[in-house]
Scaffold this motif. Structure first.
Motif, PDB file in Angstrom:
ATOM      1  N   PRO A  26      38.548  -0.922  42.596  1.00 53.10           N
ATOM      2  CA  PRO A  26      38.511   0.140  43.620  1.00 53.10           C
ATOM      3  C   PRO A  26      38.081   1.491  43.050  1.00 53.10           C
ATOM      4  N   ALA A  27      38.533   1.826  41.851  1.00 54.17           N
ATOM      5  CA  ALA A  27      38.140   3.101  41.236  1.00 54.17           C
ATOM      6  C   ALA A  27      36.672   3.080  40.840  1.00 54.17           C
ATOM      7  N   VAL A  28      36.200   1.947  40.349  1.00 56.56           N
ATOM      8  CA  VAL A  28      34.783   1.820  39.988  1.00 56.56           C
ATOM      9  C   VAL A  28      33.906   1.968  41.224  1.00 56.56           C
ATOM     10  N   ARG A  29      34.267   1.274  42.285  1.00 58.04           N
ATOM     11  CA  ARG A  29      33.492   1.343  43.527  1.00 58.04           C
ATOM     12  C   ARG A  29      33.450   2.762  44.075  1.00 58.04           C
ATOM     13  N   ALA A  30      34.582   3.447  44.067  1.00 59.22           N
ATOM     14  CA  ALA A  30      34.629   4.814  44.587  1.00 59.22           C
ATOM     15  C   ALA A  30      33.764   5.750  43.756  1.00 59.22           C
ATOM     16  N   SER A  31      33.777   5.571  42.437  1.00 63.34           N
ATOM     17  CA  SER A  31      32.960   6.430  41.581  1.00 63.34           C
ATOM     18  C   SER A  31      31.482   6.172  41.801  1.00 63.34           C
ATOM     19  N   LEU A  32      31.090   4.913  41.928  1.00 69.44           N
ATOM     20  CA  LEU A  32      29.688   4.598  42.198  1.00 69.44           C
ATOM     21  C   LEU A  32      29.242   5.233  43.510  1.00 69.44           C
ATOM     22  N   VAL A 104      28.295   0.219  33.889  1.00 75.58           N
ATOM     23  CA  VAL A 104      29.728  -0.042  33.982  1.00 75.58           C
ATOM     24  C   VAL A 104      30.141  -0.834  32.752  1.00 75.58           C
ATOM     25  N   SER A 105      31.243  -0.430  32.112  1.00 80.66           N
ATOM     26  CA  SER A 105      31.772  -1.150  30.956  1.00 80.66           C
ATOM     27  C   SER A 105      33.295  -1.133  31.058  1.00 80.66           C
ATOM     28  N   LEU A 106      33.860  -2.273  31.440  1.00 77.77           N
ATOM     29  CA  LEU A 106      35.282  -2.344  31.779  1.00 77.77           C
ATOM     30  C   LEU A 106      36.079  -3.059  30.694  1.00 77.77           C
ATOM     31  N   GLY A 130      21.793   9.574  34.763  1.00 73.88           N
ATOM     32  CA  GLY A 130      22.541   8.371  35.122  1.00 73.88           C
ATOM     33  C   GLY A 130      24.013   8.498  34.784  1.00 73.88           C
ATOM     34  N   ILE A 131      24.825   7.618  35.347  1.00 71.76           N
ATOM     35  CA  ILE A 131      26.266   7.686  35.124  1.00 71.76           C
ATOM     36  C   ILE A 131      26.768   6.448  34.391  1.00 71.76           C
ATOM     37  N   ALA A 132      27.800   6.656  33.579  1.00 72.26           N
ATOM     38  CA  ALA A 132      28.502   5.572  32.893  1.00 72.26           C
ATOM     39  C   ALA A 132      29.955   5.582  33.359  1.00 72.26           C
ATOM     40  N   ILE A 133      30.423   4.435  33.820  1.00 74.08           N
ATOM     41  CA  ILE A 133      31.823   4.287  34.237  1.00 74.08           C
ATOM     42  C   ILE A 133      32.506   3.397  33.214  1.00 74.08           C
ATOM     43  N   ILE A 134      33.459   3.980  32.497  1.00 74.54           N
ATOM     44  CA  ILE A 134      34.114   3.311  31.377  1.00 74.54           C
ATOM     45  C   ILE A 134      35.599   3.159  31.685  1.00 74.54           C
ATOM     46  N   SER A 135      36.111   1.936  31.552  1.00 72.31           N
ATOM     47  CA  SER A 135      37.562   1.773  31.637  1.00 72.31           C
ATOM     48  C   SER A 135      38.087   1.252  30.309  1.00 72.31           C
ATOM     49  N   THR A 136      39.286   1.682  29.976  1.00 67.67           N
ATOM     50  CA  THR A 136      39.951   1.244  28.755  1.00 67.67           C
ATOM     51  C   THR A 136      41.446   1.508  28.936  1.00 67.67           C
ATOM     52  N   PRO A 137      42.322   0.751  28.264  1.00 66.21           N
ATOM     53  CA  PRO A 137      43.749   1.028  28.398  1.00 66.21           C
ATOM     54  C   PRO A 137      44.081   2.494  28.140  1.00 66.21           C
ATOM     55  N   TYR A 138      44.954   3.014  28.970  1.00 66.95           N
ATOM     56  CA  TYR A 138      45.322   4.431  28.920  1.00 66.95           C
ATOM     57  C   TYR A 138      46.413   4.654  27.881  1.00 66.95           C
ATOM     58  N   HIS A 139      46.213   5.675  27.045  1.00 67.94           N
ATOM     59  CA  HIS A 139      47.229   6.078  26.080  1.00 67.94           C
ATOM     60  C   HIS A 139      47.444   7.584  26.161  1.00 67.94           C
ATOM     61  N   SER A 140      48.696   7.959  26.056  1.00 64.42           N
ATOM     62  CA  SER A 140      49.071   9.372  26.045  1.00 64.42           C
ATOM     63  C   SER A 140      50.372   9.496  25.265  1.00 64.42           C
ATOM     64  N   TYR A 141      50.722  10.709  24.921  1.00 65.86           N
ATOM     65  CA  TYR A 141      51.962  10.948  24.185  1.00 65.86           C
ATOM     66  C   TYR A 141      53.171  10.413  24.959  1.00 65.86           C
ATOM     67  N   MET A 201      42.598   3.775  32.201  1.00 69.07           N
ATOM     68  CA  MET A 201      41.908   4.934  32.761  1.00 69.07           C
ATOM     69  C   MET A 201      40.471   4.532  33.055  1.00 69.07           C
ATOM     70  N   VAL A 202      39.937   5.081  34.123  1.00 74.01           N
ATOM     71  CA  VAL A 202      38.550   4.856  34.517  1.00 74.01           C
ATOM     72  C   VAL A 202      37.871   6.215  34.495  1.00 74.01           C
ATOM     73  N   VAL A 203      36.949   6.391  33.553  1.00 72.01           N
ATOM     74  CA  VAL A 203      36.327   7.700  33.345  1.00 72.01           C
ATOM     75  C   VAL A 203      34.834   7.587  33.639  1.00 72.01           C
ATOM     76  N   THR A 204      34.323   8.555  34.389  1.00 75.24           N
ATOM     77  CA  THR A 204      32.904   8.582  34.717  1.00 75.24           C
ATOM     78  C   THR A 204      32.234   9.717  33.970  1.00 75.24           C
ATOM     79  N   TYR A 205      31.135   9.402  33.297  1.00 78.67           N
ATOM     80  CA  TYR A 205      30.350  10.381  32.550  1.00 78.67           C
ATOM     81  C   TYR A 205      28.925  10.398  33.094  1.00 78.67           C
ATOM     82  N   ARG A 206      28.336  11.577  33.089  1.00 75.84           N
ATOM     83  CA  ARG A 206      26.925  11.680  33.466  1.00 75.84           C
ATOM     84  C   ARG A 206      26.088  12.046  32.237  1.00 75.84           C
TER      85      ARG A 206
END
Length: 210
Positions: A26-32, A104-106, A130-141, A201-206
């Protein structure tokens, strides 16, 4: 993913979506829908093709690569409408496939041996703007504190998973990787669970226009 299939194959047994699809797609679709300006799309790490065919159903012309021989065999048998081939980001993929409006790279970035080469390959595959949509496990403090307090830290960071996670990204470190490659962040979502303890996290870069 960027490892060769001789290192790890991931043992795909069918063409079904993984458990991550429900919270990632759903997040990937919305970003696209919000950010993509064309209809050609590359999936870096396409596995068994289940995400690629879902992206094609959105109207994209989809190509992709994965190092898993079983994954690509399943993908080609079930989803011939997509151009999905064995490959690695260590290769010159742009020479082989050309450039795309979106990529897209999930759940791939956590597996790669060379993040620098991974980001460079994405840059090469994307047309300017162009845009890159990258997902990877989320890490934070905070999330890492919760993992430690719950006694799940060792299992989460296990070294016993063949072909498992070897990089653990935060928003800042992933952003630094893509900033160095010439991208700017234009979208960020935390998905799965509550945001502070998100699974991914799903991050979009241009890619900068020039």
């Amino acid at each position: 993913m960027t490892q060769t299939s001789s290192i790890v194959d991931y043992g795909f047994s069918n063409s079904g979506v993984s458990h991550t699809h429900a919270y990632l797609f759903p997040a990937v679709r919305a970003s696209l829908q919000a950010n993509a300006k064309g209809k050609t799309l590359f999936e870096l790490g396409c596995g068994n093709g289940s995400n690629a065919v879902a992206l094609a159903a959105l109207g994209y012309e989809v190509a992709g690569i994965d190092p898993s021989e079983t994954g690509i065999e399943i993908a080609n048998r079930n989803f011939p409408q997509c151009r999905l081939e064995l490959g690695s980001s260590d290769e010159n993929l742009a020479a082989r496939f050309g450039q795309f409006d979106a990529l897209v790279s999930l759940e791939v970035a956590e597996h790669v041996f060379s993040p620098k080469r991974y980001a460079e390959a994405i840059d090469e595959l994307l047309a300017p703007g162009g845009i890159a949509i990258i997902s990877t496990p989320y890490h934070s403090y905070l999330k890492n504190l919760v993992l430690a307090a719950s006694g799940k830290m060792e299992n989460h960071f296990t070294a016993l998973w063949e072909g498992g996670h070897i990089k653990f990204w935060s928003r800042d470190t992933l952003g630094t990787l893509f900033s160095r490659a010439g991208f700017e962040e234009i979208g960020f979502d935390r998905v799965g669970r509550i945001p502070a303890l998100a699974k991914s996290m799903v991050v979009t870069y241009r890619k900068k226009a020039g």
